[in-house]
Design a protein around this motif. Structure first.
Motif, short mmCIF file in Angstrom:
data_model
loop_
_atom_site.label_atom_id
_atom_site.label_comp_id
_atom_site.label_asym_id
_atom_site.label_seq_id
_atom_site.Cartn_x
_atom_site.Cartn_y
_atom_site.Cartn_z
N CYS A 192 -2.73 4.14 -8.31
CA CYS A 192 -3.86 4.28 -7.46
C CYS A 192 -5.00 5.24 -7.90
O CYS A 192 -5.72 5.68 -7.26
CB CYS A 192 -3.50 5.02 -6.18
N ARG A 193 -5.31 5.09 -9.02
CA ARG A 193 -6.27 5.79 -9.89
C ARG A 193 -7.64 5.65 -9.41
O ARG A 193 -8.47 6.53 -9.21
CB ARG A 193 -6.17 5.48 -11.35
N ASP A 194 -7.98 4.30 -9.04
CA ASP A 194 -9.58 4.00 -8.55
C ASP A 194 -9.45 4.53 -6.93
O ASP A 194 -10.51 4.42 -6.48
CB ASP A 194 -9.56 2.76 -8.58
N TYR A 195 -8.57 5.12 -6.72
CA TYR A 195 -8.53 5.77 -5.25
C TYR A 195 -8.86 7.06 -4.87
O TYR A 195 -9.15 7.45 -3.95
CB TYR A 195 -7.24 5.17 -4.40
N LEU A 196 -8.79 7.64 -5.83
CA LEU A 196 -8.27 9.31 -5.96
C LEU A 196 -9.19 9.86 -6.60
O LEU A 196 -10.04 9.32 -7.65
CB LEU A 196 -7.12 9.58 -6.43
N GLU A 203 0.84 -1.27 -0.02
CA GLU A 203 0.16 -0.07 -0.06
C GLU A 203 0.77 1.23 0.13
O GLU A 203 0.33 2.25 0.28
CB GLU A 203 -0.83 0.25 1.05
N ARG A 218 -0.74 4.35 -1.95
CA ARG A 218 -1.69 4.85 -1.28
C ARG A 218 -1.62 5.65 -0.16
O ARG A 218 -2.09 6.48 0.18
CB ARG A 218 -2.90 3.70 -1.16
N THR A 231 -2.30 9.36 0.71
CA THR A 231 -3.24 9.57 2.09
C THR A 231 -2.55 10.64 2.93
O THR A 231 -3.05 11.75 3.22
CB THR A 231 -3.61 8.29 2.51
N SER A 277 -13.18 7.34 -0.59
CA SER A 277 -13.55 6.47 0.20
C SER A 277 -13.14 6.64 1.60
O SER A 277 -13.46 6.11 2.48
CB SER A 277 -12.68 5.14 -0.05
N ILE A 291 -9.85 11.97 -1.71
CA ILE A 291 -9.69 10.51 -1.57
C ILE A 291 -11.27 10.17 -1.24
O ILE A 291 -11.63 10.31 0.09
CB ILE A 291 -8.82 9.94 -0.68
#
Length: 197
Positions: free
Chosen positions: A118-122, A31, A34, A38, A149, A147
């Protein structure tokens, strides 16, 4: 520093008014990317909270821009018998520094390498291509807006006042060595420009 430690980052060094932080060295984690992003967003949120507190005390506000890059670097104890330290070196480290120099107050900018991991996280803004020292081609930078989530949003403090446009403007210059202007006239080309630089 507390936010960095919480997100499994390692403070490499304090350099004047900046902090160099490593994720994935000396020990890597799945991680790391991410965690780095974060950490950056949480630091901007904390800075916003600190400024609100300072404002109530009549103290000046503080701002920071953050740049993140992901890639392979050389890590280890570097130096000599007189002085050595654990650090990282390489082109990816230099690019992280260049990205940070483009960030505005309150902004988090990431490289394409970081974004792809980490495109799906941001939540992000539109990419912008910029020329940086040491790279012959434009580098794509992406602004992290939040972010979703984690319910985090970056509290931006400043916006870019003018777009950067591509140009081909020739110019001439002379090098300075040991405070002496060298007689040779060199030529270059400005590749991109805006009202503010």
């Amino acid at each position: 520093s507390g936010i960095i430690a919480k997100n499994r980052g390692t403070i490499d060094k304090f350099m004047g008014d900046s902090i160099m932080v490593l994720f994935g060295a000396p020990v890597s984690h799945p991680e790391d990317v991410r965690n780095a992003v974060t950490c950056a967003v949480e630091m901007q949120v904390a800075m916003d909270d600190l400024n609100a507190y300072h404002k109530g005390l009549g103290l000046p506000e503080l701002y920071m821009g953050i740049g993140i890059n992901t890639g392979t670097v050389m890590a280890g104890l570097l130096g000599s018998e007189v002085y050595s330290e654990y650090t990282v070196i390489g082109d990816e480290v230099n690019l992280a520094s260049r990205i940070e120099s483009f960030s505005l107050r309150g902004q988090v900018l990431v490289s394409r390498n970081t974004y792809e991991r980490c495109r799906d996280y941001l939540s992000v803004g539109e990419p912008m291509d910029v020329y940086v020292k040491g790279k012959p081609h434009p580098v794509s930078l992406i602004e992290v807006v939040g972010i979703p989530s984690l319910g985090l949003e970056v509290p931006r403090q400043e916006i870019r006042r003018s777009p950067r446009i591509e140009v081909k403007m020739p110019f001439a210059y002379q090098r300075i060595e040991s405070k002496i202007v060298m007689p040779e006239v060199l030529r270059g080309t400005i590749l991109d420009i805006s009202y503010h630089g």
